[in-house]
Design a protein around this motif. Sequence first.
Motif, PDB file in Angstrom:
ATOM      1  N   MET A  50       0.917  -1.374  -0.031  1.00  0.00           N
ATOM      2  CA  MET A  50      -0.009   0.065   0.157  1.00  0.00           C
ATOM      3  C   MET A  50       0.961   1.233   0.040  1.00  0.00           C
ATOM      4  O   MET A  50       0.501   2.160  -0.721  1.00  0.00           O
ATOM      5  CB  MET A  50      -0.858  -0.120   1.229  1.00  0.00           C
ATOM      6  CG  MET A  50      -2.059  -1.021   0.947  1.00  0.00           C
ATOM      7  SD  MET A  50      -3.382  -0.724  -0.087  1.00  0.00           S
ATOM      8  CE  MET A  50      -3.936   0.770   0.674  1.00  0.00           C
ATOM      9  N   LYS A  53       2.629   2.037  -3.262  1.00  0.00           N
ATOM     10  CA  LYS A  53       1.213   2.533  -4.323  1.00  0.00           C
ATOM     11  C   LYS A  53       1.053   3.855  -4.209  1.00  0.00           C
ATOM     12  O   LYS A  53       0.783   4.640  -4.847  1.00  0.00           O
ATOM     13  CB  LYS A  53      -0.051   1.683  -4.144  1.00  0.00           C
ATOM     14  CG  LYS A  53       0.315   0.167  -4.672  1.00  0.00           C
ATOM     15  CD  LYS A  53      -1.461  -0.462  -4.654  1.00  0.00           C
ATOM     16  CE  LYS A  53      -1.089  -1.966  -5.337  1.00  0.00           C
ATOM     17  NZ  LYS A  53      -0.663  -1.874  -6.875  1.00  0.00           N
ATOM     18  N   ARG A  54       1.077   4.224  -2.777  1.00  0.00           N
ATOM     19  CA  ARG A  54       0.704   5.546  -2.395  1.00  0.00           C
ATOM     20  C   ARG A  54       1.890   6.342  -2.773  1.00  0.00           C
ATOM     21  O   ARG A  54       1.854   7.544  -3.396  1.00  0.00           O
ATOM     22  CB  ARG A  54       0.731   5.664  -0.848  1.00  0.00           C
ATOM     23  CG  ARG A  54       0.741   7.224  -0.311  1.00  0.00           C
ATOM     24  CD  ARG A  54       0.285   7.298   1.082  1.00  0.00           C
ATOM     25  NE  ARG A  54      -1.113   6.964   1.316  1.00  0.00           N
ATOM     26  CZ  ARG A  54      -1.544   7.283   2.472  1.00  0.00           C
ATOM     27  NH1 ARG A  54      -0.867   7.711   3.705  1.00  0.00           N
ATOM     28  NH2 ARG A  54      -2.703   7.096   2.517  1.00  0.00           N
ATOM     29  N   THR A  57       1.677   7.090  -6.404  1.00  0.00           N
ATOM     30  CA  THR A  57       0.607   8.007  -6.651  1.00  0.00           C
ATOM     31  C   THR A  57       0.935   9.374  -6.401  1.00  0.00           C
ATOM     32  O   THR A  57       0.670  10.156  -7.160  1.00  0.00           O
ATOM     33  CB  THR A  57      -0.714   7.574  -5.998  1.00  0.00           C
ATOM     34  OG1 THR A  57      -1.077   6.288  -6.261  1.00  0.00           O
ATOM     35  CG2 THR A  57      -1.751   8.430  -6.365  1.00  0.00           C
ATOM     36  N   GLU A 105      -8.049   6.678 -14.748  1.00  0.00           N
ATOM     37  CA  GLU A 105      -7.373   5.605 -13.960  1.00  0.00           C
ATOM     38  C   GLU A 105      -6.465   6.163 -12.875  1.00  0.00           C
ATOM     39  O   GLU A 105      -6.397   5.916 -11.662  1.00  0.00           O
ATOM     40  CB  GLU A 105      -6.518   4.764 -14.750  1.00  0.00           C
ATOM     41  CG  GLU A 105      -5.686   3.462 -14.173  1.00  0.00           C
ATOM     42  CD  GLU A 105      -5.039   2.685 -14.964  1.00  0.00           C
ATOM     43  OE1 GLU A 105      -4.332   2.154 -14.468  1.00  0.00           O
ATOM     44  OE2 GLU A 105      -5.224   2.667 -16.276  1.00  0.00           O
ATOM     45  N   ALA A 108      -8.408   7.542 -10.077  1.00  0.00           N
ATOM     46  CA  ALA A 108      -8.858   6.540  -9.346  1.00  0.00           C
ATOM     47  C   ALA A 108      -7.759   6.082  -8.050  1.00  0.00           C
ATOM     48  O   ALA A 108      -8.283   5.594  -7.101  1.00  0.00           O
ATOM     49  CB  ALA A 108      -9.368   5.423 -10.096  1.00  0.00           C
ATOM     50  N   ARG A 109      -6.683   6.110  -8.547  1.00  0.00           N
ATOM     51  CA  ARG A 109      -5.395   5.674  -7.743  1.00  0.00           C
ATOM     52  C   ARG A 109      -5.356   6.839  -6.703  1.00  0.00           C
ATOM     53  O   ARG A 109      -4.976   6.720  -5.476  1.00  0.00           O
ATOM     54  CB  ARG A 109      -4.122   5.719  -8.518  1.00  0.00           C
ATOM     55  CG  ARG A 109      -4.092   4.364  -9.397  1.00  0.00           C
ATOM     56  CD  ARG A 109      -2.695   4.012  -9.661  1.00  0.00           C
ATOM     57  NE  ARG A 109      -2.116   5.009 -10.846  1.00  0.00           N
ATOM     58  CZ  ARG A 109      -2.323   5.051 -11.991  1.00  0.00           C
ATOM     59  NH1 ARG A 109      -2.970   4.305 -12.575  1.00  0.00           N
ATOM     60  NH2 ARG A 109      -1.724   6.098 -12.707  1.00  0.00           N
ATOM     61  N   ASP A 111      -7.952   8.446  -5.493  1.00  0.00           N
ATOM     62  CA  ASP A 111      -9.277   8.318  -4.482  1.00  0.00           C
ATOM     63  C   ASP A 111      -8.762   6.933  -3.561  1.00  0.00           C
ATOM     64  O   ASP A 111      -9.075   6.889  -2.289  1.00  0.00           O
ATOM     65  CB  ASP A 111     -10.136   7.954  -5.287  1.00  0.00           C
ATOM     66  CG  ASP A 111     -11.193   9.256  -5.945  1.00  0.00           C
ATOM     67  OD1 ASP A 111     -10.540  10.442  -5.482  1.00  0.00           O
ATOM     68  OD2 ASP A 111     -11.618   9.074  -6.965  1.00  0.00           O
ATOM     69  N   SER A 112      -7.856   6.219  -4.180  1.00  0.00           N
ATOM     70  CA  SER A 112      -7.789   4.861  -3.561  1.00  0.00           C
ATOM     71  C   SER A 112      -6.422   4.927  -2.561  1.00  0.00           C
ATOM     72  O   SER A 112      -6.682   4.131  -1.287  1.00  0.00           O
ATOM     73  CB  SER A 112      -7.458   3.731  -4.558  1.00  0.00           C
ATOM     74  OG  SER A 112      -8.589   3.492  -5.526  1.00  0.00           O
ATOM     75  N   PHE A 113      -5.579   5.652  -2.786  1.00  0.00           N
ATOM     76  CA  PHE A 113      -4.296   5.509  -2.097  1.00  0.00           C
ATOM     77  C   PHE A 113      -3.780   6.847  -1.416  1.00  0.00           C
ATOM     78  O   PHE A 113      -3.049   6.619  -0.277  1.00  0.00           O
ATOM     79  CB  PHE A 113      -3.253   5.053  -3.098  1.00  0.00           C
ATOM     80  CG  PHE A 113      -3.477   3.607  -3.541  1.00  0.00           C
ATOM     81  CD1 PHE A 113      -3.621   2.348  -2.837  1.00  0.00           C
ATOM     82  CD2 PHE A 113      -3.485   3.624  -5.045  1.00  0.00           C
ATOM     83  CE1 PHE A 113      -3.879   1.500  -3.450  1.00  0.00           C
ATOM     84  CE2 PHE A 113      -3.741   2.271  -5.523  1.00  0.00           C
ATOM     85  CZ  PHE A 113      -3.786   1.157  -4.855  1.00  0.00           C
ATOM     86  N   ARG A 119      -5.712  14.255  -0.970  1.00  0.00           N
ATOM     87  CA  ARG A 119      -6.667  14.055  -1.903  1.00  0.00           C
ATOM     88  C   ARG A 119      -7.470  15.330  -1.893  1.00  0.00           C
ATOM     89  O   ARG A 119      -7.999  15.812  -2.971  1.00  0.00           O
ATOM     90  CB  ARG A 119      -7.863  12.826  -1.491  1.00  0.00           C
ATOM     91  CG  ARG A 119      -8.777  12.709  -2.336  1.00  0.00           C
ATOM     92  CD  ARG A 119      -9.514  11.386  -2.001  1.00  0.00           C
ATOM     93  NE  ARG A 119     -10.808  10.855  -2.626  1.00  0.00           N
ATOM     94  CZ  ARG A 119     -12.096  11.169  -2.253  1.00  0.00           C
ATOM     95  NH1 ARG A 119     -11.977  11.507  -0.884  1.00  0.00           N
ATOM     96  NH2 ARG A 119     -13.147  10.759  -2.870  1.00  0.00           N
TER      97      ARG A 119
END
Length: 228
Positions: A50, A53-54, A57, A105, A108-109, A111-113, A119
């Motif tokens: 995680m 990925k953060r 991002t 896409e 979306a990343r 928003d997810s990470f 954000r």
Amino acid sequence: MKNRGAMVDFLSDALPFISQAATLVIAAAAVLFSHRASKEVGQRELSTKMWEKRTDTYTEILRATQDLDPTRRPTPEGFATQSDDVPPEDVRLLARDLESEEWKEFTARVDSFASDEVRYLFYLWLASLSGWSWLIMKCVIHYGRDSVKFTEADDELQRSYKATHSICLELTAQVRAELAFKKRSVRKVSLIGPDKYFGAVIDVEFTRGKQTNLEPLHAARLSTLRRS
């Protein structure tokens, strides 16, 4: 003496059962420990993935702020010249297509990470781009036609450049702090947007204090440049 002998006999008979029970207890404890250890390893691996990925991002966010920096785009006069030479649908306000699947896409990343703070600032930055696009269009519409209205729109446009820049600074500071594992809060924000243009921002001020409302501000879409 007789009682002592009976006790010895009892213990001798019970010893195998006691040994078996101890073995079962040890085995159960080993299984429990192994399960917990496995769970902790799994959680650490998930946390690491995680975080990776953060980090990716956040790097993309900072790259986007560079690619979409409005100061790298033409002036109102430059856009007016472009719109005279090509069809309106071929004039691109920004360097990247915010309606593309790639951009969707990417968001979306986010928003997810991304954290709530990053954000919030990311969408605030997009709202400032929306305000900038609105004012660029106003300037182009009035350019060479109404000098008073053009001057008014251009004054607002200069404020929007400053707003976008100040948001970028705050966003970058938040990203750097989080990547360094430092606790940081978004400073208190006051906003001004153009009338009748939902979600856009043309003026931003960060002041002392903590921004408590981190609900993302989703701006109106950036429109294609047109001259009526």
